[in-house]
Structures are given as structure tokens and as C-alpha cells.
Design a protein around this motif. Sequence first.
Motif, PDB file in Angstrom:
ATOM      1  N   LEU A 477      42.577 -13.889  99.410  1.00 29.35           N
ATOM      2  CA  LEU A 477      43.309 -14.868 100.212  1.00 29.35           C
ATOM      3  C   LEU A 477      44.734 -15.062  99.699  1.00 29.35           C
ATOM      4  CD1 LEU A 477      40.518 -17.576 100.707  1.00 29.35           C
ATOM      5  CD2 LEU A 477      41.126 -15.656 102.194  1.00 29.35           C
ATOM      6  N   SER A 481      48.257 -14.062 101.557  1.00 26.11           N
ATOM      7  CA  SER A 481      49.236 -15.122 101.826  1.00 26.11           C
ATOM      8  C   SER A 481      50.587 -14.792 101.207  1.00 26.11           C
ATOM      9  CB  SER A 481      48.713 -16.455 101.286  1.00 26.11           C
ATOM     10  OG  SER A 481      47.524 -16.845 101.933  1.00 26.11           O
ATOM     11  N   THR A 484      52.237 -12.114 103.392  1.00 29.24           N
ATOM     12  CA  THR A 484      52.723 -12.734 104.631  1.00 29.24           C
ATOM     13  C   THR A 484      53.958 -13.572 104.368  1.00 29.24           C
ATOM     14  OG1 THR A 484      50.449 -12.805 105.471  1.00 29.24           O
ATOM     15  CG2 THR A 484      52.069 -14.212 106.558  1.00 29.24           C
ATOM     16  N   GLU A 532      48.591 -23.661 104.344  1.00 30.50           N
ATOM     17  CA  GLU A 532      47.787 -22.702 105.087  1.00 30.50           C
ATOM     18  C   GLU A 532      46.730 -22.048 104.195  1.00 30.50           C
ATOM     19  OE1 GLU A 532      50.198 -19.852 107.042  1.00 30.50           O
ATOM     20  OE2 GLU A 532      51.338 -21.330 108.215  1.00 30.50           O
ATOM     21  N   LEU A 533      47.123 -21.774 102.949  1.00 24.05           N
ATOM     22  CA  LEU A 533      46.159 -21.167 102.024  1.00 24.05           C
ATOM     23  C   LEU A 533      45.008 -22.130 101.742  1.00 24.05           C
ATOM     24  CD1 LEU A 533      45.278 -18.916 100.132  1.00 24.05           C
ATOM     25  CD2 LEU A 533      46.806 -19.856  98.384  1.00 24.05           C
ATOM     26  N   LYS A 534      45.333 -23.412 101.552  1.00 21.24           N
ATOM     27  CA  LYS A 534      44.271 -24.394 101.316  1.00 21.24           C
ATOM     28  C   LYS A 534      43.354 -24.501 102.528  1.00 21.24           C
ATOM     29  CE  LYS A 534      46.657 -27.350  97.961  1.00 21.24           C
ATOM     30  NZ  LYS A 534      47.148 -28.706  97.674  1.00 21.24           N
ATOM     31  N   GLU A 535      43.951 -24.446 103.738  1.00 24.14           N
ATOM     32  CA  GLU A 535      43.125 -24.510 104.947  1.00 24.14           C
ATOM     33  C   GLU A 535      42.215 -23.290 105.044  1.00 24.14           C
ATOM     34  OE1 GLU A 535      45.881 -24.925 108.109  1.00 24.14           O
ATOM     35  OE2 GLU A 535      46.392 -27.012 107.643  1.00 24.14           O
ATOM     36  N   GLN A 536      42.739 -22.130 104.684  1.00 34.46           N
ATOM     37  CA  GLN A 536      41.902 -20.930 104.685  1.00 34.46           C
ATOM     38  C   GLN A 536      40.751 -21.064 103.696  1.00 34.46           C
ATOM     39  OE1 GLN A 536      44.307 -17.481 103.997  1.00 34.46           O
ATOM     40  NE2 GLN A 536      45.606 -17.827 105.784  1.00 34.46           N
ATOM     41  N   CYS A 537      41.046 -21.645 102.531  1.00 35.16           N
ATOM     42  CA  CYS A 537      39.993 -21.849 101.535  1.00 35.16           C
ATOM     43  C   CYS A 537      38.922 -22.805 102.055  1.00 35.16           C
ATOM     44  CB  CYS A 537      40.592 -22.381 100.226  1.00 35.16           C
ATOM     45  SG  CYS A 537      41.687 -21.218  99.379  1.00 35.16           S
ATOM     46  N   GLU A 538      39.364 -23.873 102.715  1.00 39.11           N
ATOM     47  CA  GLU A 538      38.407 -24.843 103.252  1.00 39.11           C
ATOM     48  C   GLU A 538      37.519 -24.221 104.321  1.00 39.11           C
ATOM     49  OE1 GLU A 538      37.752 -27.852 102.305  1.00 39.11           O
ATOM     50  OE2 GLU A 538      39.323 -28.002 100.779  1.00 39.11           O
ATOM     51  N   ILE A 539      38.058 -23.249 105.056  1.00 38.49           N
ATOM     52  CA  ILE A 539      37.292 -22.633 106.137  1.00 38.49           C
ATOM     53  C   ILE A 539      36.332 -21.571 105.615  1.00 38.49           C
ATOM     54  CG2 ILE A 539      37.481 -21.221 108.223  1.00 38.49           C
ATOM     55  CD1 ILE A 539      40.146 -22.627 108.789  1.00 38.49           C
ATOM     56  N   SER A 540      36.819 -20.709 104.744  1.00 38.92           N
ATOM     57  CA  SER A 540      36.028 -19.534 104.358  1.00 38.92           C
ATOM     58  C   SER A 540      35.201 -19.728 103.094  1.00 38.92           C
ATOM     59  CB  SER A 540      36.963 -18.325 104.172  1.00 38.92           C
ATOM     60  OG  SER A 540      37.915 -18.591 103.150  1.00 38.92           O
TER      61      SER A 540
END
Length: 832
Positions: A477, A481, A484, A532-540
Amino acid sequence: MGELNVCFQIDTDNRENFPSVAAFQTFKNQRDSFYEIFRIWEKNHSVPGWIFQIALGSKIRTMLTLHNDAINYYHFARLFKSQLLISCIQNRQQTEVEDDESISVLKTLKNVNPKKLDQLQKRLVTPQPSKNQITKPSFPGVQEFFKDFILFAFNPIFYVHLENCLIHEIMELNDTQFNNSEIEDSETIVDERTQQNFITCLSSLRLLAKVLGFLISLPYRSESNNFKELIATQVEIRSKVVPAINLHVCLHNAIALGKLSLTVPWIAKYLAMMDTVSLRLPYYKQILELLYYIYKAVNHFDFSTSDSFISQQTAVLLKSTLSWLFELPNVPKDLYSMWQKIYKVRELRSLKQPDKYHEQKYMLLGESTVSVTSTKCSLDKLDIINERTLRICCPLVGLNVSVSNSNTNLNNYNSNKHITPVSSQLHKSAKSADIKHLELQLEEAFFGGQPASTRKTVDFVSERVASTCVKHICNTLLMASRETNLNIFREILEKKKIEGQLEKFGEQRNITDFKAIVTTDMNTLATNMSKELKEQCEISIPGICELRVTKCIESLLAEDSLTPVKEICAKIATRLAMERIHQWIQSHIVGGSLFIKDMEVELNRFLRNNAPLHPIEEKKHNPNVMSPTTITDNLRELIWVILDNGGDSLTITIVSTILDNLYQTLNERADLLVGPEKVLYSLSTDFALFLVAYRSDLFIPKVQEKFITVWAMNRCKTLESDSPIHRILSSRNVMLLAQPEKEEVWTVFGKFINKLIEKNVLDINSFSDQCVALFRQNWPVPILKHLSKCLMEVITDFKASDETTEKVKYLLGWIAETYNEIEFCSDYNPID
């Protein structure tokens, strides 16, 4: 009992800490005799008719007098103190875990049979006879052994050394720092480990204070202290003696630092052990008077204010502790009415203003008080006091402490009072915290019915899965990030280039302004990417974590484990793993710091590859100036001359000429590329070092200024990250300077570094990092002495511009002194 003995400490118990071999051997015999006495007591103390004094009195006195040396008494007193803490604190904590499980079982009765629980509760809160409610200090359980040991030792020398050890340990524990949790949103919440450390520290303090009070009051115990005439006589005789422990300073510092919850309980325990005469001495009367004021202030404290600097739990602890103290029969109650008339109840904050008379008195006695401004975190504001703390420190009411009775007058303090559970009053607004606490209690109850291996398996799985998920964040992740983020940043730079901002700043030759504009975009982009990285962590991450935990639990638990047990273990392990993962995310993915460094490197690369930002290319090309190749060859030739014969043929004219040519080449050659430019700066640095090492007589201020002029150029600043100046004190350069074995070299070099820092050519923070890096390596003693001399020249007459620079200056001074004091063999090799 063997596993609860005090371990042998190689640093303090070895032969070198005793005056003779005989003293050392005697102490070992004393240690063995002490544990033999302890074992005899454990085996026989509960036997009817067994008397401590008859069975062990002579053994104790014989053991203490085996060697009448102060060192032996000190070592034994320290052993006695350490064993006291191990036996009474560590063992009690193990039994309290079982008590917590019993309490949790009792709480489940509410759902099983509410009627019976209501009847039980009424019995618990029924008023008791007043004599039974006053809980006097006692020595329950294994504490009785240590009390009787002191009582029947009849050895004043041992008493003095034990008193010193107890006071020292109390002062050390009283200075313990407790901080709030770094991963919680609230500044007052602490983690479970901090709560446990606080309970251990507070329990140790109260125990040591009780034993110290018993020891100090031992010579003054009498059955005739109820006669006023005898009390007055004793007070007059003893009023001139100052106790060994300064409770005035301890209590004042507790008020100033906001740690009454740590200090007041052990002071109350200490005072409870004093005899009636002692508490009427002027010294102790002042302590009791201040404690009375604290008690009244806490009772009238308003917890609804937003700037409250004392938590409700702290108020409960202080009120219950002090009310217990003031009800003891040895405390002079006739003074309460007088104190009540003197003091007007004000805010507790007024206690933070120290009395000038007492401050002057402490200074004369050599005692130090602290200022309120020096505190970083107030212990009394933290939510660190839980039910277990209240059970330990509230001997009268335990958990059933009334919080609402804040207007109770001490003079009307009635022994027949209705006590309501503290759990119904604390944390009224913190429902989520209560739910979490209840969940933790349910988990503890679950593990209580499972084998010990089940908990170990859950802890192991949660730790390893959390580590795996963190690696997934870093390797997958985060890498995506960062890539990107760099692509977006490159587009921003290209856009600014197309819009003409690059050429604009190139004409003005003001790279700093361009960087300032880009830095704003960098910070915004990094912050957004971090979110955005934290949101990705929360999702996956939760899905990955749960899947891995389920597989691990299924594989590691016993085959005969029931399916519901496996499911509960998986849920608990998932929660523990996610807590660890969230802690790592909050600690490392903060404010976009993970993305800033990448963008800074990309920005420097962008600036180097675009002509408008190179000020040298805006100048007219001068073909008459020496080419980069020629000046490189000349510098190398001069360095070889120094290496061959020490540079005997060099003159000031030759050195000045080569430096002038170097400056012109760097400043007037438009065909100079980045690669050769780096080589020239590196060679110029080496040339300066060789001059310092072999021809310091040529390294005059005029030559030094020429070097500084070259290194201070804007072009050199552009290449600052790769500048050899940031490695000027590397291991390689230190060995280069040490080869000629000339002491004056280090003085010249130190003064030159001082100039570099003064001219902003060398950053002092970068230089301090180089010094610390050198400090981690092993150096011969002569080189350490030379480095010390060099650093002292660097900081001599150095003026710090701000607080940070001042701290770095002191750091360099400390490193210099350490270099000068360290002495070890040059062939020393550390153990890997």
C-alpha cells in the motif's frame, strides 16, 4: 519461595563492593541465614503456640552481628528492602488477578438473580459499628514477618541503614513519571500497562512508607501517651529534631507538579504509623494542616470546569485516603476546628502558589523545590486510577467510595454513613470507555475458563498477524501510494514549467522563492496522500487481518477445541492485532512525512535538470578561464605532492592561485556539468584537509577565506545534499588528520570548522550528527584526546542564535568532555 528471592546483582553484590574478602563471604552467609529464617517463619508462623521472638529472635541478632561493618549493614538493608517489595507486592499482584476474576463473576450475578444481588448489596452498605469502621494500619500476611524481624532485631545500626534505604527508595519511586497514551485521542487516557505500573509504584510507596513509619516511631511507642502532661513534655523535648525524610518538600512538589495521587497516599500511610506525640510536633502539625487544606479543597472542587487539573478519580482517592487518616486515633482531632477557622476554602489551584517562607527555609536546608512551569504532564489529570487502585488505597470503603458527598464537614464526619458504589459516579459521560472495560473483563473471564496455552496462542497470533499486516502496508500500500504521489508531483512541476514560473524564477535567480511555492503544494499533496493511505488501510487491512487470524487460530489451537471457543479466540486476536496496527499507523503515517522526502529528492533532481534554475548558465562564458579538466588535474597534482614529500615545495602563492582558478572555473564556465562540479568540490575539500594535516603553516586566514568563498557559492548550495562538507568529520578524514601525528593540526582544524559554522557553510546540526556518529565507534585514546581538543575549539566563542542551536552547542561540549575522559585500549572490540 526460591523463585521469589532477590536475584544476585553483579553490579552491586560482587566482591569489589565489599572492603574485604571476609566481609564479602560474611554477607553471603548472612543472605543464606536470612532466607533460612524466612523459610522457618513460612513453615511455622501459623502453628498454634509458635512465637516469633523465641524461635527466631536470637538467630536474627546473631546473623546481623556476624560482621559489624557499615558496608555489610548497607547490603543487608538493601536485601531486606528488596525482598520486602518482592514478597509483599509481586505476590499480592498475582493474587489480585484471582480477586478480579471473582469480582467479575459476582458482577454476572446481576443477570442471573437480581433479587439476591440486591439483598447482598443492602448487606454491604448497612452501617457498621464505628469501632469496626476505623481500619488501623496493620501488617497482614507476609508483611508480619518483616515487621517482627525489625521489632526483634534489637540492632540500632541495622535500623539506621534500613531507614536510609527505605527513604532512598521512596524518593526514587515518588519521582516516577507516568504519561498519557500516545495512540488515544484524549490527552488524559492511559494504556493498561501504564495503569499497572502506577498501581505497582503506588503499592510499593505505601508499603515502604508504612515500614519506614513503623521503624521511625519504634523508639517512641508508649502506653502512656494519653496523658496531656506527658505529651507536652515529650513535644517540648522532641520539637527540635528534624526527621530524616522531608515531607514538606515532597508534598509541595506534589502540589506543584500535579501528582497528589501518587504522593498523598504514601504520606498518609507514613503518618498513620506515627505515635500521638510525633503528630503533635510542629513539623508534623504543618504536614497535617496542609493535608487538611487539601482535603477541604478537594471536597469543594468543581469538576464541571473545562480547565480542571484534577480528575474525579483523583478526588475520590484523595478524599477517601485523607478521611481515613483523620479518623485514626493517633491524629490530633482537636486541631481541626482551629484549621477550619484559619483556612477559607479556595480553589485547589491556590495551593500551587508556594509559601515564600517555606521556600527560603528549604533553600537554607539544601532542599530543592520545583516550579509549576517545569511540569510537562499532570498525573492528577490522567485517568490512571481504576477500581483496583481504589481497593488498595481506600482501606475503609474499598470500591464503595461515595463521590457525591463532596460537602461533608470533617468535624461532622459520621461513622454511620451510606456508601454508594464509585462505579456509578465515575465516567458518567464516557459510556464507550465503560463498554470497552466491560468487554475486557468478559475476555478475562473467558480466558479464566481456558487452558493457559489458549491465551498464549491468541497473543502470539495477534502479534505475528499485526506484524504481517504492517509489512503489507509498507511493501504494497505504501509503495503504491508513494509512486502515485510522485507521479502527481511530477505533473505539478511540469505544469509550473509550462506556465513559465520556472523561467521567471530563473531570471530572478531566486530558487528559494520557487521552492517555497512548491513546498506548499508538497505539504498539501502529502497530507492528502496520507489520508488516502489511511483510508486504504481501514478498508483492506481488517479483512486481511481477520482472514489470517482465523487460519492461524484454526491451525494452532488444540484439535478438540470447540467451534465457539475458536471463534471467540479469533475475535479477540483480531482485536489485539488491529490495535497494534492502528498504533503503528498513528505513529508512522503522520502529517505526510512519508511522502515529503520523496518529493524533496524529486524537486532537487528537477532543479538540476532545468537550465533556468542554474545561475551559472546565466553568466557569459569566459573561454580564458581554466577548464574543469585542467583545474581537476592541478588539484590532484598538489594533493600528490603533499602525499609524496609532505608538500615542502608548496607556497602560499601556489595555494592562493589554485583556489582563485577554482573559483573562476566554478563561476565563469558555462560548460561545467554537474558531475565534474561535484568532483571539484570533493577535491577542494580533500585539498583543505591535506593542508591542515601536513602544511598547517600555509593554512592562514587568507587561504581559509578562499576555501569558504568557494564553498559558499549558490551553486554549491544547490548540491548541498551531496556536499562533502557534510562529511568533513568522517572516520576517513579523522584518520587522515591523525597520520602526521601533530597536535597543532587539531587546533587549526577546530578553528576552521568554527568559521565554517559561523559563515553558514556548515550546518551545526549536521556537524553534531557527525560527532555522534564518531562517538559510536572505537578510537584509540590519543585520537580521542585530539577530537576533544578539536571540538572545544569549535564551540569556543560560538554564539548560539536560538534555543535549538544552544542545545546542540551543549551537546558538542558534552561529547568533547566525554572524548577527553574515555580511556580504553585501542584493540577493544565490542561483543556483537
